[in-house]
Design a protein around this motif. Structure first.
Motif, PDB file in Angstrom:
ATOM      1  N   SER A  94      29.517 -25.692  -6.585  1.00  0.00           N
ATOM      2  CA  SER A  94      28.521 -26.862  -7.207  1.00  0.00           C
ATOM      3  C   SER A  94      27.670 -27.370  -6.031  1.00  0.00           C
ATOM      4  N   THR A  95      26.506 -27.584  -6.430  1.00  0.00           N
ATOM      5  CA  THR A  95      25.428 -27.905  -5.394  1.00  0.00           C
ATOM      6  C   THR A  95      24.963 -29.243  -5.758  1.00  0.00           C
ATOM      7  N   VAL A  96      24.639 -30.253  -4.649  1.00  0.00           N
ATOM      8  CA  VAL A  96      23.784 -31.162  -4.698  1.00  0.00           C
ATOM      9  C   VAL A  96      22.538 -31.247  -3.740  1.00  0.00           C
ATOM     10  N   TYR A  97      21.611 -31.988  -4.241  1.00  0.00           N
ATOM     11  CA  TYR A  97      20.356 -31.752  -3.658  1.00  0.00           C
ATOM     12  C   TYR A  97      19.918 -33.080  -3.142  1.00  0.00           C
ATOM     13  N   ARG A  98      19.637 -33.160  -1.767  1.00  0.00           N
ATOM     14  CA  ARG A  98      19.554 -34.466  -1.144  1.00  0.00           C
ATOM     15  C   ARG A  98      18.062 -34.500  -0.622  1.00  0.00           C
ATOM     16  N   CYS A  99      17.534 -35.628  -0.569  1.00  0.00           N
ATOM     17  CA  CYS A  99      16.181 -35.962   0.155  1.00  0.00           C
ATOM     18  C   CYS A  99      16.011 -35.435   1.561  1.00  0.00           C
ATOM     19  N   LYS A 100      15.486 -34.722   2.204  1.00  0.00           N
ATOM     20  CA  LYS A 100      15.641 -34.094   3.342  1.00  0.00           C
ATOM     21  C   LYS A 100      15.283 -35.285   4.313  1.00  0.00           C
ATOM     22  N   LYS A 101      14.595 -36.328   4.160  1.00  0.00           N
ATOM     23  CA  LYS A 101      14.343 -37.449   4.978  1.00  0.00           C
ATOM     24  C   LYS A 101      15.335 -38.387   5.080  1.00  0.00           C
TER      25      LYS A 101
ATOM     26  N   GLU B  61      11.204 -43.419  -0.172  1.00  0.00           N
ATOM     27  CA  GLU B  61       9.845 -43.182  -0.937  1.00  0.00           C
ATOM     28  C   GLU B  61       8.919 -41.768  -0.481  1.00  0.00           C
ATOM     29  N   ALA B  62       9.815 -40.899   0.013  1.00  0.00           N
ATOM     30  CA  ALA B  62       9.412 -39.612   0.540  1.00  0.00           C
ATOM     31  C   ALA B  62       8.908 -38.748  -0.872  1.00  0.00           C
ATOM     32  N   ARG B  63       7.833 -38.190  -0.819  1.00  0.00           N
ATOM     33  CA  ARG B  63       7.504 -37.471  -1.970  1.00  0.00           C
ATOM     34  C   ARG B  63       8.278 -36.331  -2.043  1.00  0.00           C
ATOM     35  N   LEU B  64       8.810 -36.318  -3.384  1.00  0.00           N
ATOM     36  CA  LEU B  64       9.844 -35.015  -3.649  1.00  0.00           C
ATOM     37  C   LEU B  64       9.331 -33.908  -4.780  1.00  0.00           C
ATOM     38  N   GLY B  65       8.081 -34.578  -5.351  1.00  0.00           N
ATOM     39  CA  GLY B  65       7.772 -33.413  -6.554  1.00  0.00           C
ATOM     40  C   GLY B  65       6.690 -34.454  -7.321  1.00  0.00           C
ATOM     41  N   ASN B  66       6.426 -33.724  -8.469  1.00  0.00           N
ATOM     42  CA  ASN B  66       5.702 -34.446  -9.566  1.00  0.00           C
ATOM     43  C   ASN B  66       6.389 -34.138 -10.866  1.00  0.00           C
ATOM     44  N   PHE B  67       5.830 -34.821 -11.804  1.00  0.00           N
ATOM     45  CA  PHE B  67       6.018 -34.795 -13.110  1.00  0.00           C
ATOM     46  C   PHE B  67       4.821 -34.640 -14.064  1.00  0.00           C
ATOM     47  N   ASN B  68       4.757 -34.198 -15.088  1.00  0.00           N
ATOM     48  CA  ASN B  68       3.879 -34.222 -16.195  1.00  0.00           C
ATOM     49  C   ASN B  68       4.564 -33.943 -17.513  1.00  0.00           C
ATOM     50  N   TRP B  69       4.546 -34.911 -18.419  1.00  0.00           N
ATOM     51  CA  TRP B  69       4.951 -34.793 -19.852  1.00  0.00           C
ATOM     52  C   TRP B  69       4.194 -33.577 -20.558  1.00  0.00           C
ATOM     53  N   SER B  70       2.937 -33.497 -19.977  1.00  0.00           N
ATOM     54  CA  SER B  70       2.119 -32.219 -20.929  1.00  0.00           C
ATOM     55  C   SER B  70       2.604 -30.891 -20.266  1.00  0.00           C
ATOM     56  N   GLY B  71       3.334 -30.786 -19.185  1.00  0.00           N
ATOM     57  CA  GLY B  71       3.629 -29.409 -18.669  1.00  0.00           C
ATOM     58  C   GLY B  71       2.922 -29.169 -17.251  1.00  0.00           C
ATOM     59  N   MET B  72       3.579 -28.363 -16.563  1.00  0.00           N
ATOM     60  CA  MET B  72       2.876 -27.887 -15.211  1.00  0.00           C
ATOM     61  C   MET B  72       3.282 -26.459 -14.944  1.00  0.00           C
TER      62      MET B  72
END
Length: 253
Positions: free
Chosen positions: A141-148, A218-229
């Protein structure tokens, strides 16, 4: 015993009654007959180990006018893909849940925190020690961690897969003077899309789009958009909760 409910709770009420009773008389209300048809079809699928098509065929022998709409047929297909049971860890279930949340958001419905997946980095969630070796016959299994700051931000089960897009050709509208056939690189996903989780404070604020930041550093990890991307592979994902792979480290256990 009669089921005479027409609200969305018909799923929970009817399913509970059907599982406990040997004989249930269902009243086909004019207002919401598709609810009843879908619930009884799902019950037959599980009880008799039938496909959605076979269960509907069996039901129509008794009630020829049964015609679940496209939305319920989609749900029955998902139910069948999960082995005629509810599997909340199934990718099909998660995709449907995220799609449902997106439709609810588009209707202006208030999204409660309980609608989102639990925070995998919460102190209440215990993770086994990471391992860099693969034992024969075992599945990692994999867990993803904030790199910072190393905080856990996602696990395997939070990832929502998508069909790989057309690569650079999907973005050719942005390329001035682009020619057909000039894009030869294989599509690559530089990000992954996940289900909305309770650590995503920006999502809970109710805005359509925004940044996803680690709640610890508070490092930026990505984005979100309910309308899609659009993914880097060219595929369009809606709604989209995107985490950049370059901003995270993967740990295996």
């Amino acid at each position: 015993m009669r089921i005479r409910r027409t609200s969305w709770t018909i799923w929970r009420v009817a399913w509970s009654l059907l599982r406990k009773a040997d004989l249930v008389v269902v009243s086909w209300f004019i207002a919401r007959p598709v609810f009843h048809a879908a619930v009884v079809t799902a019950y037959l699928m599980q009880k008799e180990h039938l496909s959605a098509a076979a269960a509907l065929k069996s039901l129509r022998r008794i009630s020829p006018g049964v015609h679940p709409n496209d939305g319920f047929m989609e749900q029955l297909a998902i139910f069948e893909s999960m082995g005629n049971k509810i599997d909340r860890d199934s990718s099909s279930y998660k995709k449907f849940k995220v799609k449902f949340l997106g439709e609810s958001f588009a209707k202006g419905e208030v999204m409660e925190s309980s609608s989102y997946a639990s925070d995998p980095g919460s102190a209440t969630v215990k993770l086994p020690a990471p391992s860099n070796t693969i034992e024969s016959g075992t599945e990692r299994s994999t867990v993803y961690r904030c790199k910072k700051c190393r905080r856990v931000v996602a696990r395997d089960e939070n990832v929502i897969g998508h069909d790989v897009g057309g690569g650079e050709s999907a973005f050719k509208w942005q390329k001035r003077g682009g020619k057909e056939g000039m894009y030869t690189q294989a599509p690559v996903c530089t990000s992954m899309f996940v289900e909305p989780m309770q650590w995503m404070t920006a999502v809970e604020e109710g805005v359509v789009e925004g940044k996803l930041q680690c709640v610890k550093c508070e490092a930026r990890l990505g984005n979100f958009n309910w309308s899609g991307m659009q993914c880097s592979c060219g595929a369009w994902v809606t709604p989209a909760f995107q985490l950049h792979k370059s901003r995270m480290d993967a740990a295996y256990f």
